[in-house]
Write a protein that holds these residues in place. Structure first.
Motif, mmCIF file in Angstrom:
data_model
loop_
_atom_site.group_PDB
_atom_site.id
_atom_site.type_symbol
_atom_site.label_atom_id
_atom_site.label_comp_id
_atom_site.label_asym_id
_atom_site.label_seq_id
_atom_site.Cartn_x
_atom_site.Cartn_y
_atom_site.Cartn_z
ATOM 1 N N SER A 73 0.820 -1.215 0.000
ATOM 2 C CA SER A 73 0.000 0.000 0.000
ATOM 3 C C SER A 73 0.852 1.263 0.000
ATOM 4 O O SER A 73 0.447 2.291 -0.551
ATOM 5 C CB SER A 73 -0.959 0.002 1.189
ATOM 6 O OG SER A 73 -0.264 0.119 2.422
ATOM 7 N N SER A 89 -9.537 0.156 -6.962
ATOM 8 C CA SER A 89 -9.777 -1.030 -6.139
ATOM 9 C C SER A 89 -11.256 -1.359 -5.996
ATOM 10 O O SER A 89 -11.620 -2.454 -5.581
ATOM 11 C CB SER A 89 -9.172 -0.840 -4.742
ATOM 12 O OG SER A 89 -9.815 0.239 -4.068
ATOM 13 N N HIS A 112 -8.497 -9.192 -4.208
ATOM 14 C CA HIS A 112 -8.085 -7.793 -4.071
ATOM 15 C C HIS A 112 -6.567 -7.676 -3.993
ATOM 16 O O HIS A 112 -5.982 -6.715 -4.504
ATOM 17 C CB HIS A 112 -8.727 -7.169 -2.833
ATOM 18 C CG HIS A 112 -10.164 -6.794 -3.030
ATOM 19 N ND1 HIS A 112 -10.567 -5.795 -3.887
ATOM 20 C CD2 HIS A 112 -11.306 -7.275 -2.469
ATOM 21 C CE1 HIS A 112 -11.874 -5.678 -3.862
ATOM 22 N NE2 HIS A 112 -12.357 -6.572 -3.017
ATOM 23 N N ARG A 115 -5.295 -8.036 -7.508
ATOM 24 C CA ARG A 115 -5.567 -6.801 -8.246
ATOM 25 C C ARG A 115 -4.596 -5.694 -7.815
ATOM 26 O O ARG A 115 -4.129 -4.904 -8.652
ATOM 27 C CB ARG A 115 -6.997 -6.342 -8.022
ATOM 28 C CG ARG A 115 -7.320 -5.021 -8.734
ATOM 29 C CD ARG A 115 -8.696 -4.521 -8.376
ATOM 30 N NE ARG A 115 -9.727 -5.246 -9.089
ATOM 31 C CZ ARG A 115 -11.011 -5.271 -8.718
ATOM 32 N NH1 ARG A 115 -11.382 -4.644 -7.621
ATOM 33 N NH2 ARG A 115 -11.906 -5.936 -9.419
ATOM 34 N N ALA A 116 -4.276 -5.650 -6.521
ATOM 35 C CA ALA A 116 -3.356 -4.619 -6.031
ATOM 36 C C ALA A 116 -1.991 -4.745 -6.694
ATOM 37 O O ALA A 116 -1.400 -3.745 -7.120
ATOM 38 C CB ALA A 116 -3.226 -4.726 -4.513
#
Length: 308
Positions: A73, A89, A112, A115-116
């Motif tokens: 992140s 997102s 997720h 995808r990140a």
């Protein structure tokens, strides 16, 4: 408004939390965590300057699992404005069919999370993406986590089934599917100790400056990184978490928990036995004990300041 807490009281709270839960014999070790041993347990608290207060097995390295998203992140918020990243997102505009990927029995993955990794720049360059991620982990922790090669190789065998699940759901990715799955699986198989995680969290708590004085990322994104932890942390499966601890956190199937309060401290705990919802039994109870004894919460108006 500040509230001063002595470092002696901090170490005492760490010791008390350790003693309160060290003898618990509850939970099961995740089969993927092959290097773990029953009854291992450790607590590490790191201040923004990199000073660590610890007790127990804080040097045992286990798979990072979902804690991989913390370092990730910091990269994504460095490459995207917060609202743009939220759009990337979000489920609604990203699904072609609007369906949630179905996980084949016995296969673990986070759509997720995949995808990140797909959203990390540069697109189509797995080596550059991985070097960026691995370098970020090293800069955050001050030392290198290590790859659990056996776990990585086992998980890679599930990649075709995961790809089919994503395809069947029409799940949108920003890069090649196989590439994104591989990076995600490799990151989850990286092993770090509670002390390494605490130092990683301390760098984030220090607005992106690590214990060696290196600026790892723009401190302006710290609030976004920690907000994401609060939104996607253990409270998703242990709903009283934020009320009981006041600590935004992420948890791993390896038995570690990492929590961060910006400007104050980071907390990392390790205990391999997990609750049915996948969170360290000892870690969960130790964090509650620690935070309540110190009376610290990210939601409190008074900012704690540790003094000698």
């Amino acid at each position: 408004m500040e509230r001063k807490i002595s470092v002696a009281d901090l170490q005492k709270a760490v010791d008390n939390a350790y003693e309160a839960v060290k003898s618990l014999k509850e939970g099961e070790i995740d089969p993927r965590n092959t290097s773990a041993k029953a009854n291992q347990f450790g607590i590490a608290v790191a201040l923004p300057d990199g000073t660590v207060y610890k007790k127990g097995d804080v040097d045992v390295k286990v798979p990072m699992g979902a804690i991989n998203k913390v370092a990730l992140s910091t990269i994504l918020f460095s490459q995207n404005k917060p609202l743009d990243l939220i759009k990337k997102s979000g489920a609604c505009p990203m699904h072609k069919k609007g369906e949630k990927p179905v996980k084949p029995e016995g296969i673990h993955f986070s759509a997720h999370g995949i995808r990140a990794f797909s959203a990390v720049e540069p697109t189509g360059d797995p080596e550059s993406k991985w070097n960026l991620y691995e370098g970020r982990m090293i800069d955050l922790a001050g030392s290198a986590p290590e790859l659990d090669v056996d776990l990585y190789e086992k998980e890679k065998k599930n990649a075709p089934a995961i790809a089919k699940s994503l395809e069947d759901a029409g799940y949108y990715l920003y890069d090649d599917t196989a590439l994104s799955i591989d990076l995600y699986q490799k990151s989850e198989a990286m092993k770090a100790s509670a002390e390494q995680l605490a130092l990683m969290g301390a760098t984030i708590a220090a607005d992106g400056v690590n214990a060696q004085g290196k600026i790892v990322f723009d401190g302006a994104i710290t609030q976004n990184v920690v907000a994401l932890m609060a939104a996607k942390g253990p409270h998703k499966i242990n709903r009283p978490w934020l009320v009981a601890t006041g600590l935004p956190a992420k948890a791993s199937f390896g038995g570690t928990i990492l929590g961060i309060i910006p400007g104050v401290m980071s907390v990392a705990v390790y205990g391999p036995e997990l609750t049915p919802t996948g969170v360290s039994v000892k870690g969960l109870k130790a964090v509650i004990s620690l935070m309540q004894e110190l009376d610290i919460s990210i939601f409190a108006s008074a900012k704690p300041v540790f003094v000698k």
